[in-house]
Design an enzyme around this catalytic site. Structure first.
Site, short mmCIF file in Angstrom:
data_model
loop_
_atom_site.label_atom_id
_atom_site.label_comp_id
_atom_site.label_asym_id
_atom_site.label_seq_id
_atom_site.Cartn_x
_atom_site.Cartn_y
_atom_site.Cartn_z
N LEU A 9 0.44 -1.44 -0.18
CA LEU A 9 -0.17 -0.25 -0.14
C LEU A 9 0.85 1.36 0.14
CD1 LEU A 9 -2.63 -0.82 2.72
CD2 LEU A 9 -2.06 -1.65 0.18
N ALA A 11 0.03 4.66 -2.13
CA ALA A 11 -1.51 5.47 -2.47
C ALA A 11 -1.01 7.00 -1.40
CB ALA A 11 -2.65 5.14 -2.60
N ARG A 16 2.76 14.38 6.01
CA ARG A 16 3.76 14.65 7.48
C ARG A 16 5.07 15.14 6.51
NH1 ARG A 16 1.39 10.52 11.06
NH2 ARG A 16 0.26 9.69 9.07
N LYS A 23 6.38 10.46 -0.24
CA LYS A 23 6.62 9.93 0.69
C LYS A 23 7.62 8.37 0.26
CE LYS A 23 4.68 7.68 4.45
NZ LYS A 23 3.31 7.27 4.79
N ASP A 105 6.17 2.40 3.26
CA ASP A 105 6.61 3.54 4.33
C ASP A 105 6.46 2.55 5.19
OD1 ASP A 105 4.36 2.65 6.20
OD2 ASP A 105 4.19 5.19 6.17
N ARG A 335 35.91 12.18 -11.12
CA ARG A 335 34.30 12.26 -11.83
C ARG A 335 34.01 11.12 -13.11
NH1 ARG A 335 35.33 17.43 -14.28
NH2 ARG A 335 33.20 17.03 -15.93
N TYR A 368 44.85 19.05 -13.57
CA TYR A 368 42.89 18.32 -13.94
C TYR A 368 43.18 17.44 -15.32
CZ TYR A 368 39.01 17.82 -17.19
OH TYR A 368 37.78 17.34 -17.32
N ARG A 442 57.33 26.93 -25.49
CA ARG A 442 56.87 28.22 -24.55
C ARG A 442 58.62 29.05 -24.78
NH1 ARG A 442 60.45 25.47 -19.29
NH2 ARG A 442 62.43 25.07 -20.85
C1 UD1 Z 1 -0.89 2.24 9.66
C2 UD1 Z 1 -2.55 0.41 10.57
C3 UD1 Z 1 -2.28 0.69 12.12
C4 UD1 Z 1 -0.43 0.51 12.21
C5 UD1 Z 1 0.25 1.64 11.43
C6 UD1 Z 1 1.54 0.49 10.80
C7 UD1 Z 1 -5.10 1.19 9.33
C8 UD1 Z 1 -5.96 1.60 9.49
N1 UD1 Z 1 -3.86 1.71 10.33
O1 UD1 Z 1 -2.16 3.21 10.00
O2 UD1 Z 1 -2.55 0.10 12.69
O3 UD1 Z 1 -0.08 0.34 13.25
O4 UD1 Z 1 -0.10 1.43 9.93
O5 UD1 Z 1 2.56 1.47 10.13
O6 UD1 Z 1 -3.81 0.93 8.24
N2 UD1 Z 1 -2.33 3.98 2.34
C9 UD1 Z 1 -3.46 4.29 0.91
N3 UD1 Z 1 -4.86 4.30 1.01
C10 UD1 Z 1 -5.34 5.17 1.83
C11 UD1 Z 1 -4.15 4.82 2.86
C12 UD1 Z 1 -2.98 4.76 3.27
O7 UD1 Z 1 -2.20 3.07 -0.55
O8 UD1 Z 1 -6.21 5.50 1.57
C13 UD1 Z 1 -1.57 3.58 2.63
C14 UD1 Z 1 -0.20 4.72 3.12
O9 UD1 Z 1 0.63 5.52 1.46
C15 UD1 Z 1 1.22 3.53 3.66
C16 UD1 Z 1 -0.02 2.77 4.15
O10 UD1 Z 1 -1.51 2.42 3.64
O11 UD1 Z 1 2.06 3.11 2.72
C17 UD1 Z 1 -0.32 3.15 5.39
O12 UD1 Z 1 -1.24 3.53 5.91
P1 UD1 Z 1 -1.14 5.03 6.92
O13 UD1 Z 1 -2.26 6.37 6.88
O14 UD1 Z 1 1.35 5.98 6.93
O15 UD1 Z 1 -1.61 4.23 7.82
P2 UD1 Z 1 -1.25 5.05 9.69
O16 UD1 Z 1 -1.64 5.48 10.58
O17 UD1 Z 1 0.74 4.51 10.06
CA CA Z 2 2.34 4.81 7.91
#
Ligand code: UD1
Ligand code: CA
Length: 475
Positions: A9, A11, A16, A23, A105, A335, A368, A442
């Site tokens: 995941l 997206a 932050r 990110k 992440d 380089r 150089y 020279r």
């Molecule tokens: C999430 C978990 C939390 C866990 C933590 C660990 C949920 C609801 N919560 O929280 O329990 O402890 O990760 O790091 O799952 N993302 C998408 N699409 C979206 C939302 C998020 O692709 O619509 C992706 C983000 O890019 C990210 C990951 O999902 O890579 C987690 O999302 P993030 O918003 O970072 O969740 P946390 O608040 O960290």
């Molecule tokens: Ca996260």
């Protein structure tokens, strides 16, 4: 049970980070965040990898095409939560075997822990298994609610947790193994009844359990592995932790690191045993350093190949080949395209680019050398410039074997200096010098006798000069 699919995941907006770069494309230890995750996933040999992309889609897709061309991307247009992202990822997927879901992440995760999760999941025949860790500061993470039998009952997000739940230090890593068929059946029933109004993937745990599924928390020892990067402070923290992990592995494999806190080796670089890394050194990109080499202090090597016994001191080198027992530095700038053959030397304040220095040849000081090939056993005198650029185009210089280039020579390319030839110090060499000849380019020196006394009377120089006999002054 086989690992059919991995879903990453990635997206989220990464708000932050306060960055124009998505990110998951921020880097630590020479890899992007999503690159680290893909690398950990690689060892699992899943049949398919899907990455959910959204924010900065084009950039993320371009990066994925480069580092993981086998990965399929799924587009999430608008953030709808981890549950929504998972729904999209599952769309059109054959619901068999095991599916591993994790976030893009969490760069500290190792293949070992992912395997541990999958092994426990398969051994127990669970419906779902969640990788967890005890975090000394669990703020921001989902909390693991265990039942009396220690099974996983529910995951409560930090912002939805009550005071008692907030005290729980066992947290959700965001890494899950699911029975693909059961997940696919349940994922459509998620509801956005939480403080963020999003579909939480974490809620699927309770749904599966209520349907009679078995859910296992798989607790790992090291919470560092599950650290997520949400802002630049966490980015720096993870970078430092990864540096420590890499340095520790290197030291255990026989590399001396004099000051581990100031030594940064990318995850993509290799350093053999019995290398010494001095303080302030960075070994980045695809650099490899062979045994017996001594690097640093204060040296950066990016995409370089360093052979056995080479010495690189206080220097910056990119995309260069540093041969066996070669000496570089101090204050040397190599380089791209520099190739230093065995036993050669690029010394103090020397810049080189797209140039080969033959075996045992030396450029000891202040020169150089660009767009050139130098044979073996040659010496390039101090302050020599390879004049490779005419303002429009670059030209090439060839220097033969056992040549002696006099100090402060300008070798105006294109030009060839034959084997065994010399150039006189201070020459501007615009024509080829044949083998064995000396090129003198020279003006002949003339002395104007008595000039200082006539033109600079009353100066300290005139005073010093006048101490000599007037005969000498007149010549
Ligand atoms: C999430 C978990 C939390 C866990 C933590 C660990 C949920 C609801 N919560 O929280 O329990 O402890 O990760 O790091 O799952 N993302 C998408 N699409 C979206 C939302 C998020 O692709 O619509 C992706 C983000 O890019 C990210 C990951 O999902 O890579 C987690 O999302 P993030 O918003 O970072 O969740 P946390 O608040 O960290
Ligand atoms: Ca996260």
């Amino acid at each position: 049970m086989s690992l059919e699919t991995v879903v990453i995941l990635a997206a989220g907006e990464g708000t932050r980070m306060k960055s124009s770069t998505p990110k998951v494309l921020h880097s630590i230890a020479g890899r992007t965040l999503v690159g680290h995750v893909l690398n950990a996933v690689d060892a699992l040999a899943a049949k398919q990898v899907r990455v959910v992309v959204g924010a900065g889609r084009a950039e993320v897709e371009a990066h994925l095409a480069e580092i993981a061309p086998h990965a399929v991307t799924v587009f999430q247009e608008k953030r709808g939560g981890t549950g929504h992202a998972t729904q999209l990822a599952l769309d059109g997927l054959k619901a068999t075997g095991t599916i591993l879901i994790l976030a893009g992440d969490t760069p500290m995760l190792t293949s070992d822990s992912l395997s541990q999760l999958l092994d426990a999941h398969h051994a127990g025949g669970f419906t779902a298994s969640v990788l967890t860790a005890e975090h000394p500061d669990p703020t921001g993470y989902g909390r693991i609610i265990r039942g009396d039998d220690q099974s996983l009952v529910r995951i409560v997000e930090d912002r939805d947790a009550d005071d008692v739940q907030r005290e729980i230090i066992e947290v959700n890593s965001g890494v899950y193994a699911f029975d693909a068929a059961k997940l696919t059946a349940a994922i459509g029933t998620l509801k956005a009844d939480n403080s963020q109004g999003e579909l939480y993937l974490t809620d699927v745990i309770e749904i599966l359990r209520n349907e009679g599924g078995t859910i296992a928390p798989v607790l790992i020892d090291d919470f560092i592995e599950i650290l997520g990067v949400n802002d630049r402070v966490q980015l720096a923290e993870s970078a430092a932790l990864l540096r420590d992990r890499i340095n520790e592995d290197l030291m255990r494999s026989g590399v001396t690191i004099v000051d581990p806190l100031s030594t940064w080796v990318d995850a993509t670089a290799t350093v053999e045993s019995d290398v010494i890394l001095m303080p302030g050194t960075a070994i980045t990109g695809k650099t490899s350093v062979a045994t017996g080499a001594v690097i640093g202090p204060r040296t950066t090597l990016h995409d370089c190949t360093v052979a056995r016994g080479a010495r690189v001191l206080e220097s910056q080198c990119t995309d260069s080949i540093i041969g066996e027992s070669v000496n570089v530095g101090p204050y040397t700038f190599l380089r791209p395209g520099t190739k230093l053959l065995k036993g050669s030397k690029a010394g103090a304040y020397v810049e080189m680019k797209n140039a080969t220095l033959g075996e045992g040849s030396k450029v000891p000081h202040l020169s150089y050398v660009g767009d050139a090939v130098i044979g073996e056993g040659s010496n390039i005198g101090a302050a020599t410039i390879f004049v490779n650029y005419d303002g429009v185009e670059k030209h090439y210089t060839v220097v033969g074997d056992h040549v002696r280039i006099g100090s402060d020579s300008m070798l105006v390319a294109p030009v060839t200096i034959g084997d065994g030839a010399y150039t006189a110090a201070g020459s501007v060499i615009t024509e080829d010098v044949p083998a064995g000849a000396i090129g003198v380019g020279r003006a002949k020196q003339r002395n104007v006798i008595g000039w200082v006394l006539r033109k600079r009377p009353g100066t300290k120089s005139a005073e010093a000069a006048s101490r000599h006999s007037s005969d000498e002054q007149k010549g």
